[in-house]
Design a protein around this motif. Structure first.
Motif, PDB file in Angstrom:
ATOM      1  N   ARG A  80       0.830  -1.204   0.000  1.00 30.82           N
ATOM      2  CA  ARG A  80       0.000   0.000   0.000  1.00 30.82           C
ATOM      3  C   ARG A  80       0.867   1.257   0.000  1.00 30.82           C
ATOM      4  NH1 ARG A  80      -4.620   0.020   4.360  1.00 30.82           N
ATOM      5  NH2 ARG A  80      -2.908   0.669   5.706  1.00 30.82           N
ATOM      6  N   ARG A 173     -14.358  13.926   2.372  1.00 33.77           N
ATOM      7  CA  ARG A 173     -13.004  13.539   2.775  1.00 33.77           C
ATOM      8  C   ARG A 173     -12.086  13.464   1.569  1.00 33.77           C
ATOM      9  NH1 ARG A 173     -10.914   8.613   2.259  1.00 33.77           N
ATOM     10  NH2 ARG A 173      -9.045   8.178   3.449  1.00 33.77           N
ATOM     11  N   LYS A 183      -2.796   6.249   1.162  1.00 33.98           N
ATOM     12  CA  LYS A 183      -2.718   6.728   2.543  1.00 33.98           C
ATOM     13  C   LYS A 183      -1.814   7.956   2.622  1.00 33.98           C
ATOM     14  CE  LYS A 183      -2.537   4.558   7.108  1.00 33.98           C
ATOM     15  NZ  LYS A 183      -3.816   5.062   7.612  1.00 33.98           N
ATOM     16  N   TYR A 188      -6.237  13.191   5.464  1.00 33.36           N
ATOM     17  CA  TYR A 188      -6.505  13.337   6.894  1.00 33.36           C
ATOM     18  C   TYR A 188      -6.698  14.807   7.232  1.00 33.36           C
ATOM     19  CZ  TYR A 188      -5.470   8.456   6.753  1.00 33.36           C
ATOM     20  OH  TYR A 188      -5.533   7.134   6.431  1.00 33.36           O
ATOM     21  N   GLU A 219     -16.255   6.369   3.712  1.00 30.75           N
ATOM     22  CA  GLU A 219     -15.261   6.044   4.747  1.00 30.75           C
ATOM     23  C   GLU A 219     -15.803   6.380   6.134  1.00 30.75           C
ATOM     24  OE1 GLU A 219     -12.976   4.020   4.892  1.00 30.75           O
ATOM     25  OE2 GLU A 219     -11.102   4.919   4.205  1.00 30.75           O
ATOM     26  N   PRO A 222     -11.183   7.179  10.558  1.00 31.21           N
ATOM     27  CA  PRO A 222      -9.917   6.553  10.162  1.00 31.21           C
ATOM     28  C   PRO A 222     -10.066   5.047   9.997  1.00 31.21           C
ATOM     29  CG  PRO A 222      -9.956   6.892  12.517  1.00 31.21           C
ATOM     30  CD  PRO A 222     -11.303   7.314  12.017  1.00 31.21           C
ATOM     31  N   ALA A 223     -11.158   4.605   9.407  1.00 31.85           N
ATOM     32  CA  ALA A 223     -11.457   3.171   9.339  1.00 31.85           C
ATOM     33  C   ALA A 223     -12.456   2.906   8.218  1.00 31.85           C
ATOM     34  CB  ALA A 223     -12.049   2.717  10.673  1.00 31.85           C
ATOM     35  N   ASN A 224     -12.617   1.651   7.840  1.00 33.22           N
ATOM     36  CA  ASN A 224     -13.654   1.240   6.873  1.00 33.22           C
ATOM     37  C   ASN A 224     -14.940   0.898   7.628  1.00 33.22           C
ATOM     38  OD1 ASN A 224     -11.929  -0.673   4.197  1.00 33.22           O
ATOM     39  ND2 ASN A 224     -11.913   1.501   4.683  1.00 33.22           N
ATOM     40  N   LEU A 242      -9.898   3.929   1.693  1.00 37.47           N
ATOM     41  CA  LEU A 242      -8.618   3.229   1.779  1.00 37.47           C
ATOM     42  C   LEU A 242      -8.875   1.723   1.778  1.00 37.47           C
ATOM     43  CD1 LEU A 242      -5.607   4.092   2.209  1.00 37.47           C
ATOM     44  CD2 LEU A 242      -5.912   3.337   4.564  1.00 37.47           C
ATOM     45  N   SER A 244      -8.600  -1.209   3.308  1.00 35.85           N
ATOM     46  CA  SER A 244      -8.170  -1.570   4.670  1.00 35.85           C
ATOM     47  C   SER A 244      -7.719  -3.025   4.732  1.00 35.85           C
ATOM     48  CB  SER A 244      -9.336  -1.342   5.639  1.00 35.85           C
ATOM     49  OG  SER A 244      -9.192  -2.143   6.792  1.00 35.85           O
ATOM     50  N   ILE A 245      -6.559  -3.222   5.332  1.00 37.90           N
ATOM     51  CA  ILE A 245      -6.009  -4.572   5.482  1.00 37.90           C
ATOM     52  C   ILE A 245      -6.825  -5.340   6.536  1.00 37.90           C
ATOM     53  CG2 ILE A 245      -3.896  -5.853   6.106  1.00 37.90           C
ATOM     54  CD1 ILE A 245      -2.421  -3.197   5.017  1.00 37.90           C
ATOM     55  N   THR A 246      -7.288  -4.620   7.541  1.00 41.73           N
ATOM     56  CA  THR A 246      -8.148  -5.253   8.553  1.00 41.73           C
ATOM     57  C   THR A 246      -9.444  -5.724   7.901  1.00 41.73           C
ATOM     58  OG1 THR A 246      -7.274  -3.593  10.072  1.00 41.73           O
ATOM     59  CG2 THR A 246      -9.142  -4.897  10.862  1.00 41.73           C
ATOM     60  N   GLY A 281     -10.117  -1.190  11.309  1.00 29.49           N
ATOM     61  CA  GLY A 281      -8.824  -0.686  10.865  1.00 29.49           C
ATOM     62  C   GLY A 281      -7.756  -1.121  11.856  1.00 29.49           C
ATOM     63  N   THR A 282      -6.508  -0.858  11.528  1.00 28.33           N
ATOM     64  CA  THR A 282      -5.419  -1.251  12.422  1.00 28.33           C
ATOM     65  C   THR A 282      -5.576  -0.592  13.785  1.00 28.33           C
ATOM     66  OG1 THR A 282      -3.941  -1.597  10.580  1.00 28.33           O
ATOM     67  CG2 THR A 282      -2.910  -1.190  12.716  1.00 28.33           C
TER      68      THR A 282
HETATM   69  N1  PLP Z   1      -9.482   4.006   6.344  1.00 28.19           N
HETATM   70  C1  PLP Z   1      -8.687   5.000   6.746  1.00 28.19           C
HETATM   71  C2  PLP Z   1      -8.999   6.375   6.304  1.00 28.19           C
HETATM   72  C3  PLP Z   1      -7.588   4.729   7.567  1.00 28.19           C
HETATM   73  O1  PLP Z   1      -6.793   5.722   7.990  1.00 28.19           O
HETATM   74  C4  PLP Z   1      -7.329   3.405   7.960  1.00 28.19           C
HETATM   75  C5  PLP Z   1      -6.170   3.099   8.782  1.00 28.19           C
HETATM   76  O2  PLP Z   1      -5.155   2.674   8.320  1.00 28.19           O
HETATM   77  C6  PLP Z   1      -8.198   2.395   7.518  1.00 28.19           C
HETATM   78  C7  PLP Z   1      -9.261   2.736   6.710  1.00 28.19           C
HETATM   79  C8  PLP Z   1      -7.963   0.976   7.904  1.00 28.19           C
HETATM   80  O3  PLP Z   1      -6.932   0.391   7.189  1.00 28.19           O
HETATM   81  P1  PLP Z   1      -6.068  -0.770   7.822  1.00 28.19           P
HETATM   82  O4  PLP Z   1      -7.027  -1.827   8.231  1.00 28.19           O
HETATM   83  O5  PLP Z   1      -5.189  -1.219   6.724  1.00 28.19           O
HETATM   84  O6  PLP Z   1      -5.349  -0.193   8.971  1.00 28.19           O
END
Ligand code: PLP
Ligand code: COI
Length: 338
Positions: A80, A173, A183, A188, A219, A222-224, A242, A244-246, A281-282
């Protein structure tokens, strides 16, 4: 050091012993350097300061009951960050440099990896920034890649308890064909005012609608976002969120549990049909959503009436954490032992 209360950590900056840096100059990446200062000296005309040539990552290391430290899906973060560099015309960080720098930063700061019992983790922040001086709008040819770490607790103060979110129609956003899917710091910055207004009203984050039509869920701070209903895990498909890996991992775990997974546009009205909803998210891990208020439309969607997370969210959370902490076998090959 002895006075760190591991079970009471919040998601905030803490200086640790060392950080790892690597400079891109004369068309190539140099050797990894180890620093103990948390200050960087940067040219006042650096493109990272003026034109947003900057990208970051976030991943975590977890100490298991067996005393081993595990990293979760580090190759995905490397990929990423590569994509973020491509999207902003920065020098791409090769995967091996990314991985080695992260491993080194964790290794050098291993006394800061929180103990298993605390439920906390070591947050790792890789950062790529344009450092060369340019005053015309153009990519530079000098970059700094850095990795620093700190022990953290939950991102939302509620931890794994439902938290309330607010829909804002006043702010976007990211634009549909903009930088929402990489990212970079600008995304942000663009979300700060909306987030501030949400906090002022007592919400933990903003649930953004799609910027073009304001019809679909986009979005979630800071997460999905994800919603659960009828044995189905539903999460938005959008060019401006984004990857998201999570979320990617939860989709797999939901499938493993026999659920159907749908990644598609989620119309606003569908919110009323979910039995459970959450942010993932992480940093957020899974943060169950108690209630979403559409303040401008005086509309509310309630997912938790008793202040408890939903059953499916809890199962997914437990499964994900068990893999991350090494309590359950890593059948998907997601974990790297440091
Ligand atoms: N969306 C946003 C805007 C984020 O900042 C994050 C954090 O990294 C995520 C989603 C979740 O992504 P990940 O699960 O890769 O941390
Ligand atoms: C993460 O989850 O790693 C993030 O980057 C979210 C936030 C702290 C920006």
């Amino acid at each position: 050091m002895n006075d760190i209360n591991w079970s009471d950590l919040s998601f905030s900056y803490m200086k640790t012993d060392y950080n790892v840096r690597c400079y891109y100059r004369d068309g190539k990446w140099g050797e990894l350097e180890v620093h103990s200062s948390d200050q960087v000296s940067i040219h006042m005309a650096a493109t990272g300061l003026h034109y947003g040539q900057e990208a970051f990552e976030g991943l975590k290391a977890f100490k298991g009951q067996d005393g081993k430290t595990r990293l979760f899906r580090i190759e995905e973060n490397a990929k990423r960050m590569y994509n973020s560099a491509v999207g902003t015309m920065m020098a791409e960080i090769p995967e091996d440099i990314f991985v080695n720098a992260v491993l080194k930063a964790v290794e050098l700061n291993k006394r800061f990896v929180p103990p298993y019992e605390s439920g906390a983790s070591l947050y790792i922040r890789p950062l790529l920034v344009g450092t060369g001086a340019k005053i015309g709008v153009a990519p530079t040819d000098e970059y700094l890649f850095m990795v620093f770490v700190m022990p953290v607790g939950p991102y939302f103060k509620e931890g794994f308890k439902p938290t309330n979110m607010m829909i804002s129609r006043k702010y976007d956003r990211a634009a549909p064909l903009g930088t929402g899917n990489i990212k970079v710091g600008g995304n942000y910055a663009a979300s700060l005012r909306a987030g501030y207004e949400a906090h002022e009203k007592g919400y933990s984050a903003v649930l953004f609608l799609d910027s073009k039509e304001k019809k679909y869920i986009d979005e979630c701070g800071p997460a999905n976002f994800f919603g659960i209903k009828d044995n189905t895990y539903v999460t938005p498909k959008s060019d401006s969120i984004l990857p998201s890996i999570t979320n990617m991992s939860l989709c797999q775990l939901a499938e493993d549990m026999g659920m159907t997974v749908e990644r598609r546009p989620i119309p606003y009205d569908e919110l009323s049909t979910f039995a459970e909803a959450g942010a993932c998210g992480t940093a957020a891990v899974i943060s169950p959503i108690g209630q979403i208020d559409d303040v401008e439309d005086s509309n509310s969607f309630v997912f938790s009436k008793d202040g408890k997370p939903g059953e499916v969210s809890e199962k997914l959370y437990n499964k994900l954490r068990a893999i991350q902490y090494g309590d359950e076998p890593d059948t998907h090959g997601w974990v790297t032992i440091v």
